[in-house]
Design a protein around this motif. Structure first.
Motif, PDB file in Angstrom:
ATOM      1  N   TYR A 120       0.956  -1.141   0.072  1.00  0.00           N
ATOM      2  CA  TYR A 120       0.031   0.054  -0.257  1.00  0.00           C
ATOM      3  C   TYR A 120       0.946   1.104   0.131  1.00  0.00           C
ATOM      4  CZ  TYR A 120      -3.920   3.073   1.109  1.00  0.00           C
ATOM      5  OH  TYR A 120      -4.912   3.957   0.918  1.00  0.00           O
ATOM      6  N   HIS A 124       1.078   4.157  -2.981  1.00  0.00           N
ATOM      7  CA  HIS A 124       0.445   5.518  -2.590  1.00  0.00           C
ATOM      8  C   HIS A 124       1.342   6.631  -2.004  1.00  0.00           C
ATOM      9  CE1 HIS A 124      -2.985   2.601  -2.464  1.00  0.00           C
ATOM     10  NE2 HIS A 124      -3.954   3.568  -2.779  1.00  0.00           N
ATOM     11  N   GLU A 242      -1.412   4.612  10.205  1.00  0.00           N
ATOM     12  CA  GLU A 242      -2.302   5.293   9.079  1.00  0.00           C
ATOM     13  C   GLU A 242      -2.668   4.301   8.081  1.00  0.00           C
ATOM     14  OE1 GLU A 242      -2.798   8.790   5.908  1.00  0.00           O
ATOM     15  OE2 GLU A 242      -1.118   8.741   7.542  1.00  0.00           O
ATOM     16  N   ARG A 246      -6.209   2.715   6.769  1.00  0.00           N
ATOM     17  CA  ARG A 246      -6.970   2.585   5.649  1.00  0.00           C
ATOM     18  C   ARG A 246      -7.027   1.533   5.140  1.00  0.00           C
ATOM     19  NH1 ARG A 246      -3.619   7.146   1.737  1.00  0.00           N
ATOM     20  NH2 ARG A 246      -3.534   8.840   3.414  1.00  0.00           N
ATOM     21  N   GLU A 250     -11.041   0.347   3.725  1.00  0.00           N
ATOM     22  CA  GLU A 250     -11.255  -0.352   2.601  1.00  0.00           C
ATOM     23  C   GLU A 250     -11.681  -1.774   2.490  1.00  0.00           C
ATOM     24  OE1 GLU A 250      -7.798   0.638   0.083  1.00  0.00           O
ATOM     25  OE2 GLU A 250      -7.887   2.561   0.339  1.00  0.00           O
TER      26      GLU A 250
END
Length: 288
Positions: A120, A124, A242, A246, A250
């Motif tokens: 991830y 990102h 964090e 997330r 999701e």
């Protein structure tokens, strides 16, 4: 929850009761045939350690609720249509919440492997640029300056920070001089206290132990392992929590959407629109 709905819940809980057999086991209060026991209180508070103040407050609240509930029942308010409809709404919402806790908001939905977190972060990266300077620091707080100086000197001579701390804490005499220690924690200027520590963390070289920093708490020896400027990419460890949050959000959304889609095909779902100029129209398109 609205105050009126809270009262409805109180009626429900009181209706379930705490034991109508008049049992005296662990009994702490009674109203007519209704008995409150310590077991009831411990189960409700989910605790075995209950202070005298908590106990007295709980008993008084229970007595008040029980008396009010009995008066409401005497007046027939528990059978009131308005109360019944509110009870039904609350029952439906509690049942839905119970289902979602089982299927969506469970421990499995918040677990993420290190690989998932790393993947991830890689996909990102542009979203994790720092909005403030961040320092990865360790420090030891000493009572005496001499002890702080000796510790710094041992690190300067080549002893690894963690090993120097271990040796200090294992020495009964030296350990008495250590008031606190923190290892490898990320800080911004707003989170590092006392404030003079940030000036040191930002000013010394990376992996260079500071001189003893004199504060009201004692003498700090601090080391900065990494210092990242605003606008730079954050370290993975700094944003790991964090990212896990997330991923959980999701994942829960996907589980919820899948659950809803699977349940919809098990039912005949229609949208019925009442029109002022035509008869009721049946829409067979699934709800979004």
């Amino acid at each position: 929850m609205k105050h009126s709905e809270f009262l409805v819940v109180c009626f429900v809980l009181a209706a379930w009761g705490c034991g109508r057999e008049g049992s005296s086991k662990n009994a702490v209060a009674r109203v007519d045939d209704q008995t409150l026991t310590m077991d009831n209180i411990r189960a409700d508070l989910d605790s075995t350690a209950i202070s005298e103040s908590q106990l007295q407050q709980y008993i008084q609240r229970w007595l008040t609720d029980e008396i009010l509930y009995r008066e409401a029942v005497r007046r027939g308010l528990d059978r009131n249509d308005n109360v019944s409809s509110r009870l039904e709404r609350i029952r439906r919402q509690l049942a839905i919440q119970a289902l979602l806790e089982i299927e969506v908001f469970n421990d499995r939905s918040v677990r993420a492997t290190d690989k998932e977190v790393g993947d991830y972060f890689e996909t990102h990266k542009e979203e994790f640029n720092l909005t403030n300077d961040v320092a990865l620091v360790s420090y030891v707080l000493f009572v005496q300056r001499d002890a702080a100086t000796a510790y710094r000197n041992s690190v300067l001579r080549g002893v690894v920070w963690a090993e120097a701390l271990k040796l200090t804490l294992e020495n009964p005499v030296q350990a008495l001089s250590v008031r606190a220690h923190v290892d490898s924690v990320y800080h911004t200027q707003a989170s590092l206290f006392p404030p003079e520590l940030w000036r040191v963390a930002a000013g010394i070289g990376v992996r260079e132990p500071s001189f003893p920093v004199n504060t009201a708490d004692g003498y700090y020896v601090l080391i900065t392992w990494r210092f990242s400027r605003q606008g730079q990419r954050a370290d993975l460890k700094f944003v790991e929590d964090e990212i896990r949050g997330r991923i959980a959000v999701e994942r829960r959304k996907r589980i919820y959407d899948s659950l809803l889609a699977n349940l919809r095909i098990q039912h005949n779902v229609e949208v019925l629109l009442s029109s002022a100029v035509s008869d009721t129209v049946s829409l067979t398109k699934p709800l979004d």
